[in-house]
Scaffold this active site. Structure first.
Site: not given
Ligand SMILES: [Zn+2]
Length: 200
Positions: A91-94, A132, A160, A162
């Protein structure tokens, strides 16, 4: 390897392996450990190598993967469906893993592509920082552009990490995303056949 190579958005920024390893050492210090203790001494180099593998999609030219097509299909005109392609993304956030499966299907118009190429296409987009929804659309759009088929269907179900190992700590939750084009979008019966094959 000096960097994970091509980043069209930032062509001037090249990060070498030493910079990457130094960044890992900083993170190790930040979490409260000692990057110079014996067990961690090789870790920055190992992490850099692992990143090269996990994010190898950046150096893949997705436009070329489906470039070789075949026309001798005896007028086959029904669904070609790859079910349960193992999906490993991040994931590009975490930077946390997104682990699951992808189902990819299309109905050829005149030409087909090698089945393994569809799995390679999934990998080329998955092995990047992702959300996703975008990943699902990218796979569908690439097949649409390369084959101009009657329709494309992509379904991803994934956990996910995260969300499973931090934040709300909800383990075992699958996120399901679909993208349909052409006849899969217009024809509910076809769409339902795809979803039945996918086991949804
Ligand atoms: Zn994430």
């Amino acid at each position: 390897m000096t960097s994970l190579a091509y980043r069209p958005a930032q062509p001037d920024i090249v990060v070498n392996k030493t910079d990457a390893e130094e960044a890992v050492r900083t993170l190790l210090r930040w979490i409260g450990d000692d990057p110079d203790r014996e067990g961690l001494r090789e870790t920055p180099a190992r992490v850099a190598r692992a990143f090269s593998e996990w994010f190898s999609g950046y150096s893949q030219n997705t436009g070329q993967i489906l470039s070789k097509t075949f026309g001798e299909i005896e007028r086959y005109d029904d669904i070609v469906h790859l079910r349960g392609i193992r999906l490993e993304s991040y994931c590009e956030h975490h930077l946390a893993p997104i682990i699951g499966t992808a189902d990819v299907a299309y109905i050829p118009r005149e030409r087909v592509v090698g089945l393994s190429k569809l799995a390679r296409l999934v990998d080329a987009y998955a092995k990047r920082l992702q959300v996703q929804e975008k990943l699902t659309a990218q796979i569908a759009n690439s097949i649409e552009a390369a084959l101009r088929p009657k329709g494309v269907a992509v379904l991803i179900r994934a956990e996910h990490h995260c969300m499973a190992t931090r934040g709300v700590h909800k383990h075992g939750v699958d996120t399901i995303t679909n993208q349909f084009t052409g006849v899969f979008r217009e024809d509910q019966t076809l769409q339902q056949r795809f979803l039945t094959f996918s086991g949804v």
